[in-house]
Design an enzyme around this catalytic site. Structure first.
Site, PDB file in Angstrom:
ATOM      1  N   VAL A   1     113.860  24.090  -7.023  1.00  0.00           N
ATOM      2  CA  VAL A   1     114.371  23.198  -7.328  1.00  0.00           C
ATOM      3  C   VAL A   1     113.998  22.922  -8.683  1.00  0.00           C
ATOM      4  O   VAL A   1     112.571  22.459  -8.525  1.00  0.00           O
ATOM      5  CB  VAL A   1     114.161  22.129  -6.444  1.00  0.00           C
ATOM      6  CG1 VAL A   1     114.884  21.117  -6.736  1.00  0.00           C
ATOM      7  CG2 VAL A   1     115.297  22.613  -4.625  1.00  0.00           C
TER       8      VAL A   1
ATOM      9  N   ASP B   1     120.997  22.843   8.671  1.00  0.00           N
ATOM     10  CA  ASP B   1     119.509  23.361   8.645  1.00  0.00           C
ATOM     11  C   ASP B   1     118.694  21.848   8.324  1.00  0.00           C
ATOM     12  O   ASP B   1     117.678  22.220   7.858  1.00  0.00           O
ATOM     13  CB  ASP B   1     119.939  23.526   7.548  1.00  0.00           C
ATOM     14  CG  ASP B   1     117.960  24.816   7.233  1.00  0.00           C
ATOM     15  OD1 ASP B   1     117.379  24.862   8.201  1.00  0.00           O
ATOM     16  OD2 ASP B   1     118.112  24.586   5.704  1.00  0.00           O
TER      17      ASP B   1
END
Length: 569
Positions: A36, A145
């Site tokens: 990220v 998740d």
């Protein structure tokens, strides 16, 4: 899946694939599902978090199609507790998506920095994530998740936001026999936070996310992962077979209703968990565990009073020492009183500035009772935090080690001081000569003495003297009289009604928020807490008991959508 390499070649490749749409600024994080980056959207001139997925997502058509399909679904979400997805960037060698950049930290980082969450923050975390899951489940999407790394805590507000719906999938698709998407990566997620049915490859629904939320809450409450193992296979076996111990065994200070809610989420059988995320949120609401937040002006004023208390103590001690030393030197009364008068003037000026703060609070619409309630609740928070630390075995263990270090330093300081004093050579009745190494020893001894006293006396489990004085002075008649005198005669402006008043701690009411509707569409109440909507959207707030139900929010959204269609917007 393997993570992207962090070398410059990879970054150059990413930049070439992105073209002139984004400018990469720095890496924010990295894991098995990719990296990220903090990036700037050059077209819209805003910061975004750009997640670049592993190469196999771009190279394998099945994974690519599934990711694109599900990310487009996540991009349609609009909820204050879900990190928005702005765009998907794809090329033959790259697959990435841009999402909102949140100034804050993940739950993992928060626990690593500050330890287990206090009860109030834990309740808010569960409710915020519960709201997000209720929204997604209502649209047929399971996250699959939920874990501490996928929960962001906004620094400015403390709000929890769920991110990374990249491996979620449609419940309808999951249940459809023969669907190609159901057979791609059948077991996807993080083993430590995976429900038994997900670990075994069965069909999952929203209750699977609630199991993961329960394990996430366990981590937030204890600072440790409930289910671990030396391999993914071992963790899968434990998820399928071993009962999760009650959270109350690790955090006995948790309210019974909160501990029971977390324990219910981590039951092995889906039927024994909450049926819907809304039920979990409503359970916590019914237990009245989420106290209304203390408004920032009241919290700052409590800190202002603490600073004034320190000033009073400091100036009083300095004045006493000055008077005593000057009298011992047989100085005149004028010489004695002059510095004391100067210090007293400083103290009076400091008190007057604090009084001006009470006037500003009155002008903002706060009453003396509101200020008294805010001060009391700030002190209650500190007491609750000490109770939580006392119940935390890791904190107790660290405190025990600190006491041992402090005692050892005190002994060493005494020994060094004695050795330094013995090294002196007497030159006269009051004169000594000390070698250089003796001077070093005496300075070291006094430095270690001060450090040891702080380590031994300052305990996270004990109320400090300054707080004890604060309770005596500012929570008593003196504090009430001080605030009343400061607020007397202040005219309250009409704008003051827009503030959020603190509700009684035992009350079951919460603010009712009126939305600003477009022209032609009547405003209607939005049953969400004040912290979940930006201030400019609020026309007024009136304390009214109102149930926070997802159904009411859905009705409001449908009404807005019909209005847009009728007006061609």
């Amino acid at each position: 899946m393997s993570a992207l390499p962090a070398d410059s070649t990879s970054l150059d490749s990413i930049r070439r694939s992105l073209g002139d749409r984004y400018s990469l600024e720095r890496e924010l994080g990295r894991g098995g599902m990719g990296a990220v980056y903090l990036a700037r959207d050059l077209r819209l001139d805003r910061l975004v978090a750009l997640k670049v997925l592993p190469p196999e997502f771009a190279s394998q058509s099945a994974l690519r199609d599934r990711f694109l399909r599900e990310t487009r679904t996540a991009a349609s979400f609009s909820h204050p507790n879900i990190v928005p997805v702005y765009a998907v960037e794809e090329s033959p060698e790259l697959l990435a998506y841009a999402m909102g950049y949140i100034e804050g930290e993940t739950l993992t980082q928060r626990v690593a920095r500050g330890g287990p969450l206090p009860v109030r923050e834990l309740v808010r975390l569960i409710q915020d994530v519960g709201y997000a899951l209720a929204y997604a489940h209502g649209r047929g999407v399971v996250h699959r998740d939920i874990k501490p790394d996928n929960v962001m805590l906004e620094r400015a507000t403390g709000r929890a936001l769920v991110l990374d719906f990249g491996i979620s999938r449609s419940m309808a698709a999951a249940a459809a026999p023969g669907s190609s998407l159901t057979r791609v990566g059948e077991v996807v997620g993080t083993p430590e936070y995976m429900s038994p049915e997900q670990a075994s490859g069965d069909v999952v629904d929203g209750r699977s996310d609630l199991y993961a939320l329960g394990l996430t809450a366990h981590f937030a409450a204890t600072g440790t992962t409930a289910v671990t193992g030396d391999s993914a296979q071992r963790i899968f076996v434990r998820q399928l077979t071993e009962r999760i111990p009650s959270i109350a065994e690790r955090r006995p200070d948790l309210p019974a209703a909160l501990a029971a809610a977390i324990d219910r989420c981590v039951q092995k059988e889906p039927g024994e968990r909450f049926e819907f995320a809304e039920a979990l949120v409503e359970e916590l609401d019914a237990a009245q565990l989420a106290e209304p937040e203390i408004p920032l002006p009241l919290r700052l004023f409590a800190g202002e009073l603490s600073s004034l208390s320190v000033a009073v103590i400091g100036i009083s001690i300095v004045s006493f020492l000055m008077v005593r030393s000057q009298l011992a030197a047989n100085m005149s009364q004028l010489d004695v009183l002059l510095p004391v008068a100067g210090l007293l003037a400083i103290l009076i000026t400091r008190a007057l500035t604090t009084t001006s703060e009470t006037r500003r609070l009155a002008m903002a619409g706060y009453s003396p009772a509101d200020v008294a309630e805010g001060r009391s609740r700030v002190m209650a928070e500190r007491a609750a935090r000490r109770a939580e630390l006392r119940a935390d075995p890791d904190t107790r263990r660290r405190r025990s080690a600190t006491i041992k270090w402090g005692a050892a330093m005190l002994v060493v300081a005494i020994v060094l001081a004695r050795v330094a004093l013995a090294s002196r050579t007497r030159l006269g009745p009051t004169h000594y000569q000390t070698p250089f190494w003796g001077i070093v020893l005496i300075f070291s001894a006094f430095g270690m003495l001060g450090t040891s006293l702080v380590l031994l006396l300052k305990s996270p489990f004990r109320m400090p003297p300054a707080e004890r004085l604060y309770r005596i002075v500012w929570l008593g008649p003196i504090g009430r009289a001080f605030v009343w005198l400061g607020m007397r005669g202040v005219a309250v402006s009409g704008a003051a009604t827009a503030r959020v008043r603190t509700a009684p701690r035992s009350g079951a009411t919460r603010p009712r928020l009126e939305s600003v509707a477009p022209a032609g569409l009547p405003a209607s109440p939005i049953p969400l807490p004040a912290r979940q909507l930006p201030a400019p959207m609020l026309a007024q707030r009136v304390a009214t008991p109102i149930p926070e139900t997802i159904a009411a929010l859905e009705a409001r959204l449908m009404e807005l959508e019909r209005w847009r269609q009728e007006h061609g917007q």
